[in-house]
Design a protein around this motif. Sequence first.
Motif, PDB file in Angstrom:
ATOM      1  N   ALA A 132     -22.144  14.455   7.590  1.00  0.00           N
ATOM      2  CA  ALA A 132     -20.741  14.076   7.754  1.00  0.00           C
ATOM      3  C   ALA A 132     -20.658  12.910   8.725  1.00  0.00           C
ATOM      4  CB  ALA A 132     -19.908  15.235   8.272  1.00  0.00           C
ATOM      5  N   VAL A 183     -15.613  19.477   9.535  1.00  0.00           N
ATOM      6  CA  VAL A 183     -14.259  19.585   8.982  1.00  0.00           C
ATOM      7  C   VAL A 183     -13.273  18.924   9.945  1.00  0.00           C
ATOM      8  CG1 VAL A 183     -14.045  21.900   9.997  1.00  0.00           C
ATOM      9  CG2 VAL A 183     -12.454  21.190   8.213  1.00  0.00           C
ATOM     10  N   GLN A 188     -13.979  14.191  12.417  1.00  0.00           N
ATOM     11  CA  GLN A 188     -14.303  15.547  12.006  1.00  0.00           C
ATOM     12  C   GLN A 188     -14.880  16.379  13.161  1.00  0.00           C
ATOM     13  OE1 GLN A 188     -16.065  15.833   7.870  1.00  0.00           O
ATOM     14  NE2 GLN A 188     -16.292  13.630   8.221  1.00  0.00           N
ATOM     15  N   ASN A 214     -16.628  16.354   0.568  1.00  0.00           N
ATOM     16  CA  ASN A 214     -17.544  16.007   1.656  1.00  0.00           C
ATOM     17  C   ASN A 214     -18.582  14.946   1.251  1.00  0.00           C
ATOM     18  OD1 ASN A 214     -19.219  18.560   0.452  1.00  0.00           O
ATOM     19  ND2 ASN A 214     -20.615  17.191   1.508  1.00  0.00           N
ATOM     20  N   ASN A 220     -10.252  18.700   1.964  1.00  0.00           N
ATOM     21  CA  ASN A 220     -10.502  19.396   0.707  1.00  0.00           C
ATOM     22  C   ASN A 220      -9.414  20.413   0.400  1.00  0.00           C
ATOM     23  OD1 ASN A 220     -12.797  19.649  -1.396  1.00  0.00           O
ATOM     24  ND2 ASN A 220     -12.298  21.767  -0.922  1.00  0.00           N
TER      25      ASN A 220
END
Length: 598
Positions: free
Chosen positions: A196, A235, A243, A460, A474
């Motif tokens: 990420a 996330v 994130q 992702n 998402n």
Amino acid sequence: MRGLLALVLVAAGCQDYGYHNKVDQPGADTARDCSVDDTVTAVAVDSTCVVAPSVGTFSPTVEWQWNTNDAYPGYDDIMSTPAIGNLTDDNGDGVIDENDVPEVVFTSFSGGAYSSAGTLTAISGDGSGQEWSITDAGGYHPSSSGGVAVGDIDGDGIPEVCVAAMEVSVLCVTNTGAFKWAGAGPAYVYGAPAFADLDGDGQSEVIFGYTVLNSDGTLKWQGAAGAGYWLSIPVDVDMDGRQEVYAGNTLYAYDGTPLWNDGTCDGMGAVGDLDNDGIPELIHTCGGQVTATNRDGSVRWQATVPGGGGGPPTVADFDGDGMAEIGVAGAYDYSVFDSDGTVLWSMPVQDYSSSVTGSSVFDFEGDGKADVVYADEVTLWVFDGATGAVKFQEDQHASGTLYEYPLIADVDNDGQTEIILPSNNYAYEGWNGITVIGDANNSWRPSRPIWNQYAYSITNVNDDGSIPAHPDPNWLTYNNFRTGGTTLGLGSDLADLSPSNPVYCCNDDDTVDLDVQVSNTGLAGTTAFTSDVYNPGDSEVASGAALTLASGTAQSLAFHIAHSDWRGSLTVKVDDTNRVEECNEDDNSLALGAWPCK
């Protein structure tokens, strides 16, 4: 067409390019520059362009299996979750992307040594064979049951493969298996890295528990509590463009600052919006409990896993009610919890070995309900998401079990969805290696050619393996986690391609440049497709460049045709190889008529 086409054409004059004006043709623009304007324009969308659910056509069949390691005989038992993504330029267009055949990448062990050093192997997703297998890289060794992640972490267009290692937290290799780097941090042989771009700078971080590495393997930061079983999840909880890292019972900011610990035990997580308010909840299992935590760290609810244990949660709309539910596998039961923590249904399974296996879900038939795909020690199950009824039971599967789960992807990039199942037979008799299962009737809804990591959600990773700097939340679009599907639209949505508005420019050398508008008026976008021009004998005269069209868009496509090839009336055929599933396959041709030049 259905009266819905509203193309935006750019008007310009045929100026001093050595072109002659053409004889007027129906739909031809005589005042058009002969250069192609490839601007993507808007067209109206047909809201009825959907496929009716094909309930009753669920017919799983084995497509191919891998169970022999050519490089290291005996290293063919798998007790980890594979990763799926493109590592090679199969179509020779100079780039590695979603138009190539994906690879399946996994770790494996031999002789029951599932906690020792093993092999990291890549095989072609079409079943054509093994591409490479390694036991060490740079003096570091992949864990034989470690998790794998695939993606382009440094933004150079070439994907990397990272894996849990024996000596360090993460070992990363190139797309060919060559050593790239070994990261710092504590090792955990059953963990799995996640990719990420935490700070949105265009370079992906590699997350492993509470250890975060830069794209070159240097340590970015390291926490102290909550490792999420070394299966952490990136996330953007507060949707500020950066994130966080959800590590079991702990949430870290993008820079490593601890934000909260919810006071429960550490465990394996998932993310979903349980009340449809646009704000995500964080769900994890540990100690025989499922915990839903609000994004501020307050516990929303806890529920007991029927039968004890509890693997990583899976989030999806299991019953088609528009709300997200949670699936969890325990030691004796697979259970689905409603958004408030009550149990919707439980079905008996057998996972005495670890009681922490995972699952994936997918709406195979496009009926709006997500079926459960789960493998225990001796059986691959597909459960009806709404009721738990058994839709499929394959008793040749075997596993001693750890955290592994089956994947859902278009693994051979043929437009059809497959189940990718890892197995090992060191403890139970049955399959080992990789088994790929598809539908005998090719009736399953479309899915992506990628499932790049253990902590997978649709947004992702991009289809081409690049890691988005600012992924869409998402839960706002799909509201699922560890769920198969496609970024092109809902499982029931279809594209609809059609050619129109031919524009001709006649050249002095007795050739013509043809510009055709290709439109997608369907509800779903497309993967790459090609278009060709054919003569009356159905021989190809000219081929156009590959296009990819989102729903409700149109783009120009150019052809160059010699007069000698224009015999009779030519025809433009869009997606003649049927790469794109459409709601109307009868509007893909355009007759061009006679030679248009004087």
